[in-house]
Design a protein around this motif. Structure first.
Motif, PDB file in Angstrom:
ATOM      1  N   GLY A  95       0.809  -1.199   0.000  1.00 43.31           N
ATOM      2  CA  GLY A  95       0.000   0.000   0.000  1.00 43.31           C
ATOM      3  C   GLY A  95       0.847   1.255   0.000  1.00 43.31           C
ATOM      4  N   GLY A  96       0.183   2.404   0.065  1.00 42.88           N
ATOM      5  CA  GLY A  96       0.872   3.692   0.091  1.00 42.88           C
ATOM      6  C   GLY A  96       1.465   3.959   1.460  1.00 42.88           C
ATOM      7  N   THR A  97       2.297   4.988   1.546  1.00 40.72           N
ATOM      8  CA  THR A  97       2.787   5.418   2.845  1.00 40.72           C
ATOM      9  C   THR A  97       1.669   6.191   3.537  1.00 40.72           C
ATOM     10  OG1 THR A  97       3.651   7.571   2.167  1.00 40.72           O
ATOM     11  CG2 THR A  97       5.127   5.674   1.877  1.00 40.72           C
ATOM     12  N   ASP A  98       1.949   6.656   4.756  1.00 36.34           N
ATOM     13  CA  ASP A  98       0.917   7.407   5.463  1.00 36.34           C
ATOM     14  C   ASP A  98       0.723   8.816   4.904  1.00 36.34           C
ATOM     15  OD1 ASP A  98       3.282   8.490   6.396  1.00 36.34           O
ATOM     16  OD2 ASP A  98       2.888   8.051   8.498  1.00 36.34           O
ATOM     17  N   SER A  99       1.628   9.236   3.986  1.00 35.76           N
ATOM     18  CA  SER A  99       1.524  10.598   3.450  1.00 35.76           C
ATOM     19  C   SER A  99       1.591  10.681   1.926  1.00 35.76           C
ATOM     20  CB  SER A  99       2.638  11.469   4.047  1.00 35.76           C
ATOM     21  OG  SER A  99       3.903  10.939   3.688  1.00 35.76           O
ATOM     22  N   THR A 100       1.690   9.534   1.235  1.00 34.14           N
ATOM     23  CA  THR A 100       1.804   9.577  -0.224  1.00 34.14           C
ATOM     24  C   THR A 100       0.877   8.579  -0.906  1.00 34.14           C
ATOM     25  OG1 THR A 100       3.623   7.983  -0.228  1.00 34.14           O
ATOM     26  CG2 THR A 100       4.232  10.306  -0.251  1.00 34.14           C
ATOM     27  N   VAL A 101       0.446   8.943  -2.078  1.00 36.03           N
ATOM     28  CA  VAL A 101      -0.275   8.035  -2.962  1.00 36.03           C
ATOM     29  C   VAL A 101       0.743   7.072  -3.555  1.00 36.03           C
ATOM     30  CG1 VAL A 101      -1.460   7.943  -5.202  1.00 36.03           C
ATOM     31  CG2 VAL A 101      -2.092   9.691  -3.530  1.00 36.03           C
ATOM     32  N   MET A 102       0.314   5.848  -3.812  1.00 33.73           N
ATOM     33  CA  MET A 102       1.156   4.893  -4.529  1.00 33.73           C
ATOM     34  C   MET A 102       0.283   4.148  -5.521  1.00 33.73           C
ATOM     35  SD  MET A 102       2.263   1.474  -4.910  1.00 33.73           S
ATOM     36  CE  MET A 102       1.739   0.607  -3.438  1.00 33.73           C
ATOM     37  N   CYS A 103       0.754   4.073  -6.756  1.00 37.73           N
ATOM     38  CA  CYS A 103       0.059   3.330  -7.801  1.00 37.73           C
ATOM     39  C   CYS A 103       0.989   2.243  -8.298  1.00 37.73           C
ATOM     40  CB  CYS A 103      -0.317   4.223  -8.974  1.00 37.73           C
ATOM     41  SG  CYS A 103      -1.323   5.639  -8.531  1.00 37.73           S
ATOM     42  N   HIS A 104       0.447   1.046  -8.505  1.00 41.54           N
ATOM     43  CA  HIS A 104       1.251  -0.018  -9.100  1.00 41.54           C
ATOM     44  C   HIS A 104       0.408  -0.850 -10.050  1.00 41.54           C
ATOM     45  CE1 HIS A 104      -0.586  -3.110  -6.620  1.00 41.54           C
ATOM     46  NE2 HIS A 104       0.034  -2.729  -5.497  1.00 41.54           N
ATOM     47  N   ILE A 105       1.104  -1.519 -10.944  1.00 38.04           N
ATOM     48  CA  ILE A 105       0.479  -2.529 -11.779  1.00 38.04           C
ATOM     49  C   ILE A 105       0.751  -3.850 -11.079  1.00 38.04           C
ATOM     50  CG2 ILE A 105       0.468  -3.695 -14.008  1.00 38.04           C
ATOM     51  CD1 ILE A 105       1.407  -1.016 -15.243  1.00 38.04           C
ATOM     52  N   THR A 118      -5.328 -15.747  -2.153  1.00 40.84           N
ATOM     53  CA  THR A 118      -5.956 -16.126  -0.889  1.00 40.84           C
ATOM     54  C   THR A 118      -5.951 -14.891   0.001  1.00 40.84           C
ATOM     55  OG1 THR A 118      -5.161 -18.408  -1.072  1.00 40.84           O
ATOM     56  CG2 THR A 118      -5.822 -17.638   1.132  1.00 40.84           C
ATOM     57  N   TRP A 119      -7.131 -14.349   0.273  1.00 41.17           N
ATOM     58  CA  TRP A 119      -7.259 -13.145   1.093  1.00 41.17           C
ATOM     59  C   TRP A 119      -7.356 -13.520   2.563  1.00 41.17           C
ATOM     60  CZ3 TRP A 119      -6.161  -8.536  -0.669  1.00 41.17           C
ATOM     61  CH2 TRP A 119      -6.208  -8.321  -2.055  1.00 41.17           C
ATOM     62  N   LEU A 120      -6.653 -12.758   3.398  1.00 44.04           N
ATOM     63  CA  LEU A 120      -6.588 -13.006   4.831  1.00 44.04           C
ATOM     64  C   LEU A 120      -7.067 -11.784   5.603  1.00 44.04           C
ATOM     65  CD1 LEU A 120      -3.114 -14.723   4.559  1.00 44.04           C
ATOM     66  CD2 LEU A 120      -5.319 -15.880   4.859  1.00 44.04           C
ATOM     67  N   GLU A 121      -6.676 -11.661   6.858  1.00 42.86           N
ATOM     68  CA  GLU A 121      -7.158 -10.594   7.726  1.00 42.86           C
ATOM     69  C   GLU A 121      -6.543  -9.237   7.367  1.00 42.86           C
ATOM     70  OE1 GLU A 121      -3.308 -11.804   9.743  1.00 42.86           O
ATOM     71  OE2 GLU A 121      -4.850 -12.806   8.591  1.00 42.86           O
ATOM     72  N   PRO A 122      -7.192  -8.155   7.813  1.00 47.40           N
ATOM     73  CA  PRO A 122      -6.637  -6.821   7.585  1.00 47.40           C
ATOM     74  C   PRO A 122      -5.289  -6.634   8.290  1.00 47.40           C
ATOM     75  CG  PRO A 122      -8.953  -6.669   8.197  1.00 47.40           C
ATOM     76  CD  PRO A 122      -8.529  -8.091   8.439  1.00 47.40           C
ATOM     77  N   VAL A 123      -4.480  -5.763   7.729  1.00 44.93           N
ATOM     78  CA  VAL A 123      -3.235  -5.339   8.360  1.00 44.93           C
ATOM     79  C   VAL A 123      -3.632  -4.360   9.464  1.00 44.93           C
ATOM     80  CG1 VAL A 123      -1.099  -4.034   7.979  1.00 44.93           C
ATOM     81  CG2 VAL A 123      -1.916  -5.647   6.243  1.00 44.93           C
ATOM     82  N   THR A 124      -3.143  -4.593  10.677  1.00 39.65           N
ATOM     83  CA  THR A 124      -3.497  -3.703  11.784  1.00 39.65           C
ATOM     84  C   THR A 124      -2.781  -2.364  11.631  1.00 39.65           C
ATOM     85  OG1 THR A 124      -1.675  -4.415  13.203  1.00 39.65           O
ATOM     86  CG2 THR A 124      -3.752  -5.683  13.342  1.00 39.65           C
ATOM     87  N   TYR A 128       1.022  -1.746  10.172  1.00 42.48           N
ATOM     88  CA  TYR A 128       1.241  -0.735   9.139  1.00 42.48           C
ATOM     89  C   TYR A 128       2.262   0.303   9.606  1.00 42.48           C
ATOM     90  CZ  TYR A 128       0.221   2.984   5.791  1.00 42.48           C
ATOM     91  OH  TYR A 128       0.333   3.962   4.837  1.00 42.48           O
ATOM     92  N   ALA A 129       2.136   0.769  10.837  1.00 44.07           N
ATOM     93  CA  ALA A 129       3.068   1.758  11.380  1.00 44.07           C
ATOM     94  C   ALA A 129       4.491   1.209  11.450  1.00 44.07           C
ATOM     95  CB  ALA A 129       2.618   2.220  12.755  1.00 44.07           C
ATOM     96  N   THR A 130       4.631  -0.088  11.729  1.00 44.86           N
ATOM     97  CA  THR A 130       5.945  -0.719  11.792  1.00 44.86           C
ATOM     98  C   THR A 130       6.680  -0.614  10.463  1.00 44.86           C
ATOM     99  OG1 THR A 130       5.236  -2.221  13.544  1.00 44.86           O
ATOM    100  CG2 THR A 130       7.160  -2.880  12.271  1.00 44.86           C
TER     101      THR A 130
END
Length: 134
Positions: A95-105, A118-124, A128-130
């Motif tokens: 995903g993006g950082t806490d202050s920037t957009v990120m786009c990927h293919i 295979t989808w699992l649980e959300p990232v806490t 994410y902060a780590t």
């Protein structure tokens, strides 16, 4: 040869993503090809849930700065132009950082009966902060 029209952009499902994420499908599997490709746009703070891919996944960043992290604690800070490979079965998120957009293919090979994800649980928020401190 065939021109494939641009698909509509859709908001990613909240069951698989945290924050505002937008998907534009580029390619869906058409036998014999198993290629799945999409342009994924993450707003600041947005990210996928933990997940894995049966045949691995290639991410190519087109804009901004973001992270991809695995369960072992490896974190890669990726920038526009970078490409990251996650091997088959490796549980990860991106995903993006806490202050920037990120786009990927995002590119992967589907399995015979699904896209192989295979989808699992959300990232806490803590997980994410780590990534931001690593």
């Amino acid at each position: 040869m065939e021109l494939i029209p641009v698909k509509d952009t859709a908001k990613a499902p909240a069951a698989r993503f945290t924050g505002d994420v937008y998907l534009t499908m580029i390619k869906t599997p058409e036998p014999p090809s198993r290629l799945v490709a999409s342009l994924v746009r993450f707003t600041p703070g947005a990210r996928t849930n933990w997940h894995s891919h049966a045949n691995g996944q290639t991410l190519h960043v087109t804009e901004g700065v973001g992270y991809v992290a695995n369960r072992e604690g490896q974190v890669i800070r990726m920038r526009a132009g970078d490409t990251v490979w996650t091997p088959p079965g490796e549980e990860h998120w991106h995903g993006g950082t806490d202050s920037t957009v990120m786009c990927h293919i995002a590119m992967l090979e589907a399995t015979e009966d699904s896209d192989g994800t295979t989808w699992l649980e959300p990232v806490t928020d803590e997980q994410y902060a780590t990534a931001h401190t690593g």
